[in-house]
Design an enzyme around this catalytic site. Structure first.
Site, PDB file in Angstrom:
ATOM      1  N   ASP A  46       0.780  -1.260   0.000  1.00  0.00           N
ATOM      2  CA  ASP A  46       0.000   0.000   0.000  1.00  0.00           C
ATOM      3  C   ASP A  46       0.809   1.306   0.000  1.00  0.00           C
ATOM      4  O   ASP A  46       1.768   1.441   0.759  1.00  0.00           O
ATOM      5  CB  ASP A  46      -0.868   0.099   1.264  1.00  0.00           C
ATOM      6  N   GLU A  80     -10.543  -2.314   4.266  1.00  0.00           N
ATOM      7  CA  GLU A  80      -9.203  -1.805   4.545  1.00  0.00           C
ATOM      8  C   GLU A  80      -9.026  -0.424   3.899  1.00  0.00           C
ATOM      9  O   GLU A  80      -9.758  -0.057   2.987  1.00  0.00           O
ATOM     10  CB  GLU A  80      -8.133  -2.754   3.949  1.00  0.00           C
TER      11      GLU A  80
HETATM   12  C1  FRU Z   1      -3.958  -3.553   2.725  1.00  0.00           C
HETATM   13  C2  FRU Z   1      -3.337  -3.983   4.036  1.00  0.00           C
HETATM   14  C3  FRU Z   1      -3.694  -3.001   5.139  1.00  0.00           C
HETATM   15  C4  FRU Z   1      -2.572  -3.181   6.118  1.00  0.00           C
HETATM   16  C5  FRU Z   1      -1.395  -3.420   5.220  1.00  0.00           C
HETATM   17  C6  FRU Z   1      -0.376  -4.346   5.784  1.00  0.00           C
HETATM   18  O1  FRU Z   1      -3.297  -4.025   1.603  1.00  0.00           O
HETATM   19  O2  FRU Z   1      -3.742  -5.293   4.348  1.00  0.00           O
HETATM   20  O3  FRU Z   1      -4.979  -3.202   5.678  1.00  0.00           O
HETATM   21  O4  FRU Z   1      -2.407  -2.068   6.933  1.00  0.00           O
HETATM   22  O5  FRU Z   1      -1.910  -3.952   4.009  1.00  0.00           O
HETATM   23  O6  FRU Z   1       0.763  -4.373   4.986  1.00  0.00           O
END
Ligand code: FRU
Length: 490
Positions: free
Chosen positions: A24, A203
């Site tokens: 992300d 998310e």
């Molecule tokens: C989304 C996610 C988020 C989390 C991160 C962990 O892709 O699962 O919810 O904070 O990646 O790397």
């Protein structure tokens, strides 16, 4: 030895970390003439692992300078996704004088003596334009022992009520919190129980206001919610959005619960959020997404690094017969990498294909005008065996991006697929803007009404494009092929 940034499949005009795993985008903020891009980063491997925040800065959203890691796991755990803001008025008290940057992120570990994940929200601040960060000694600042999935805080200043607002992903909903100082947070509301898609865990939310059709007197709030991979659904992880009203406490969805709005119809745009603190004179809402999918992100066939970001995109709202919809366009700064163009005008495409040479990095803009063909489109060819097919089905009113024979598909059963988007022609016309990088294409249809973002892994880079029309002819008033330059230098 392979030259850095010239490795096989290495994107040439999309951001990638120099080495190792990225997911992300995080903490995007504009401050002192720089766009910051932080990202979920595993510096010791090319698969997901203990999360750090990697860091890069840009003056123009196109060329990026890689900087040292900003945040590393500490006694509260790994550094999951989150946001950053400019604390202009030093509400936090972290700065001696003047404004500074505050990052709000999820600290992820396990409950003591347990394997139950614990996710709590933490702060770090920087007094030197994001180059170094101090961890707030009062961390974590927000926790809830009852909610396990409790992460990805996106914070912004809510002007109307003069306070900080946090939107947080909380399982199958989002929760809103308010704060005067980024440290003390109070619960405001929850949204989403039955609304939209619940195909996976919610998310990386975002919430911002945009004018409709550019009219500042008609504004709506847009909520982005990414939904995680779930083996029951073929699409893997993807991003939905809601349009509605927000009064500083509660979000009210304009659409009924069953309506699901997708941000992108391609498989490879996830966890995207928008930049904070873009100056008012600029006024844009700029978004970037992670150009991959949890279904196969850890398996894609790149070696030195894994994953890229999408092109930065400007978001806007447009009114359509179906309601208010999100529109996305690559930011105008992309112009900096446009080189020479070849323009072909007034073409009529019959059943036979006509082919044009393509440089490996290209922007294709093309307009189709419906005649009696039942389907039309173009084929981007890397080698005789490897191609991507972009077509429009006139009767079904659907745009298709077929990557079934685009190159290496072997790493995941979910990869060789046709991506489909509902799309209406406009007065019998269809306009496509397509960005072809070494291992991705982004298709924007009808000025960004529909986006399809898709990875592909051809053994050779793109070489030719051909136009086709099936069972009749289609006019092509204009086809423009623009060579693009690498952002990593020659
Ligand atoms: C989304 C996610 C988020 C989390 C991160 C962990 O892709 O699962 O919810 O904070 O990646 O790397």
């Amino acid at each position: 030895m392979t030259v850095k940034y010239k490795e096989k499949f290495r994107p040439q005009f999309h951001f990638t970390p120099e080495a190792n795993w990225m997911n992300d985008p995080n903490g995007m903020v504009f401050f002192n003439d720089e766009y910051h891009l932080f990202y979920q980063y595993h510096p010791h491997g090319t698969t997901w692992g203990p999360m750090h925040w990697g860091h890069a800065v840009s003056k123009d959203l196109v060329h990026w300078e890689q900087l040292p890691i900003a945040l590393a796991p500490d006694e509260h755990g790994a550094i999951f996704s989150g946001s950053a803001v400019v604390d202009w008025n030093n509400t936090s008290g972290f700065f001696d004088s003047g404004p500074g940057l505050v990052a709000i992120y999820t600290s992820a570990d396990n409950y003591p003596d347990s394997d139950r994940p614990r996710q709590r929200q933490s702060l770090a601040y920087s007094k030197d334009n994001g180059r170094t960060w101090e961890i707030y000694e009062g961390n974590p600042v927000l926790s809830d022992v009852n909610i396990t999935d409790y992460r990805d805080p996106k914070v912004f200043w809510h002007h109307e009520t003069n306070q900080w607002l946090m939107i947080l992903a909380t399982g199958q909903t989002v929760m809103m919190y308010t704060s005067p100082n980024l440290i003390d947070w109070e619960f405001a509301s929850e949204f989403g129980h039955k609304a939209g898609s619940h195909d996976g865990v919610w998310e990386c939310p975002d919430l911002f206001k945009l004018p409709i059709d550019g009219d500042e007197n008609k504004q709506k709030w847009v909520m982005l919610v990414s939904i995680g991979d779930n083996p029951e659904f073929k699409e893997g992880s993807r991003t939905q959005y809601f349009v509605g009203e927000f009064d500083g406490t509660t979000f009210v969805n304009d659409n009924s619960d069953e309506v699901v709005l997708w941000l992108d119809y391609g498989r490879d745009n996830y966890a995207g959020v928008s930049w904070s603190d873009i100056p008012e004179e600029d006024g844009r809402r700029i978004y970037i997404g992670w150009m991959s999918n949890w279904r196969y992100a850890n398996q894609v066939p790149t070696k030195e690094w894994r994953s890229a970001m999408t092109l930065p995109r400007e978001l806007s709202l447009t009114s359509t017969v179906d309601g208010v919809r999100l529109v996305q366009k690559p930011v105008e700064e992309i112009d900096a990498i446009r080189e020479g163009s070849a323009v072909y005008e007034g073409l009529t495409i019959e059943n036979n294909n006509s082919s044009y040479d393509l440089s490996e990095l290209t922007e294709i803009t093309v307009e189709f005008e419906k005649q009696n063909g039942t389907s039309y489109g173009l084929v981007i060819q890397s080698s005789p065996e490897e191609k991507i097919l972009i077509s429009y089905d006139v009767a079904k009113e659907r745009l298709l991006v077929d990557r079934t024979v685009s190159g290496d598909n072997s790493f995941s059963e979910s990869f060789a697929i046709v991506q489909e988007a509902p799309l209406k022609m406009k007065n019998g016309n269809l306009k496509l803007q397509i960005f072809v990088d070494t291992s991705s294409i982004e298709v924007f249809a009808n000025d960004g009404e529909v986006a399809v973002t898709s990875l592909f892994f051809p053994n050779e880079t793109a070489k030719q494009v051909s136009l086709f029309s099936k069972e009749g002819s289609t006019n092509v008033p204009v086809l423009k092929l623009t060579e693009l330059a690498s952002i990593w230098g020659k």
